[in-house]
Enzyme design. Sequence first.
Site, PDB file in Angstrom:
ATOM      1  CD  GLU A 199      -9.605  -1.930   4.166  1.00 28.22           C
ATOM      2  OE1 GLU A 199      -9.191  -1.559   5.277  1.00 28.22           O
ATOM      3  OE2 GLU A 199      -9.893  -1.150   3.248  1.00 28.22           O
ATOM      4  CG  ASN A 212      -1.909   1.070   1.272  1.00 24.90           C
ATOM      5  OD1 ASN A 212      -1.858   1.984   0.451  1.00 24.90           O
ATOM      6  ND2 ASN A 212      -2.821   1.005   2.214  1.00 24.90           N
ATOM      7  NE  ARG A 223      -6.654   0.530   0.218  1.00 19.05           N
ATOM      8  CZ  ARG A 223      -7.133   0.890   1.375  1.00 19.05           C
ATOM      9  NH1 ARG A 223      -6.411   0.735   2.443  1.00 19.05           N
ATOM     10  NH2 ARG A 223      -8.338   1.400   1.469  1.00 19.05           N
ATOM     11  NE  ARG A 239     -11.198  10.983   5.397  1.00 23.02           N
ATOM     12  CZ  ARG A 239     -11.118   9.750   4.913  1.00 23.02           C
ATOM     13  NH1 ARG A 239     -11.932   9.366   3.948  1.00 23.02           N
ATOM     14  NH2 ARG A 239     -10.236   8.898   5.386  1.00 23.02           N
ATOM     15  CG  HIS A 250     -13.753   2.183   3.171  1.00 23.57           C
ATOM     16  ND1 HIS A 250     -14.566   3.063   3.859  1.00 23.57           N
ATOM     17  CD2 HIS A 250     -12.485   2.434   3.581  1.00 23.57           C
ATOM     18  CE1 HIS A 250     -13.807   3.821   4.644  1.00 23.57           C
ATOM     19  NE2 HIS A 250     -12.545   3.461   4.496  1.00 23.57           N
TER      20      HIS A 250
END
Length: 400
Positions: free
Chosen positions: A382, A11, A89, A238, A177
């Site tokens: 994930e 990632n 990713r 956020r 996601h």
Amino acid sequence: MTESPMVLVINSGSSSLKFAVYAMERRHPLLSGLADRLGLEGATVSFKDESGKTVRDLKEPTHAYALDAVLEEFAARDWSGSLAAVGHRVVHGGERFSSSVLVTPDVLVELEAISPLAPLHNPPAVLGMRVALARLAVPHVAVLDTAFHQSIPPSAYLYAVPMALYRDYGVRRYGFHGASHRFVAGEAVEMLGLDRAGHGLVIAHLGNGASATAVLNGRSVDTTMGMTPLEGLVMGTRSGDIDPGALIYLARRTGWKWDDMDTLLNRRSGLLGLSELSNDCRELEAAASSGHAGAQAALEVFVHRLARHIGGLAMSLPRLDAVVFTGGIGENSARIRSMAVRRLKPLGLSLDEQANLRMVGGAAGIISEGNRPVAAVVSTNEEWMIARDTAELAGLTRSQ
Ligand code: AMP
């Protein structure tokens, strides 16, 4: 060398490179770690396995040196010959990618063309892929956060703005996601004994980033994140949904520029902005329990927005079998789940208090009373999902 083929999951961010190494029969990584402060002074790389964690300085603070350090570790463990594939990713696949894909020169060019949609995330991911491709002559696979949501119909992904903005600039909802929602949906179907071809789920992935998705028969049909990962639920820093009119008003009133708005909405809002204390749910729960009004308000807004979105997503499904909680908050916060499930009474849900309290720290199961629909908790994974896709596309395993 070990017997079973290994998959390296990468990632790659602008100043970091996270990695994990899987042997395909195990859901937990053999080794994982993080190269941090890339492009800055004092870059380090850490390695974590069953025996503990080590941290080393990096010779140069670049993605290339970071990956070299990982490969040196592979060699030191005599693993080099076992590495069979690399999974990457990638945040944004635009409309081009509706599933994971083997990385070819053409795929890299296409991902670069999509980069304006995710200017902070896609360029470092492509850089990480180029660095890895130059070093490792094995199949490389890109796993895209947006891909799972490409099955969402236009009625759910179009914004009500002039269609030319969609046609000319790709302005639409994409959703994110994806690897987590897809993994958790699959796990929930197994755990709850649902029919693969006849189920409806709402998955709430609640972590520092948060999104909820409606899944019908294994496919995403609606989700809360939009063109960027800013829309929808309240997150750590956020804002989630906000009336764009408020931004127009603020810009006129204060003279703030778009970069200021970006910082405001992505870094200074959410639980942090509301509580004026922290973006960390655990910390806010402790503060709320000792009477901190800001922390209390932050948790209440978080849950209100969550319940409203879960209710809305249920209306994107012809049937609802389960509401599934996952992510750091979804998997661990009995308090947030309790507050949320209590709000979901109109969907036919009622909380099993004792079961809810038991579902923490990786435990999975049902937390509601009665038959369908149920509320449940599932641990997301994930990176394992990325490793699985990678192994499948590299021909190491069959499709699951
Ligand atoms: P993630 O981004 O999925 O790692 O989730 C991070 C969020 O999970 C942070 O807000 C943490 O405070 C929250 N979290 C982790 N453990 C707990 C816990 N036991 N209770 C409440 N929140 C938690």
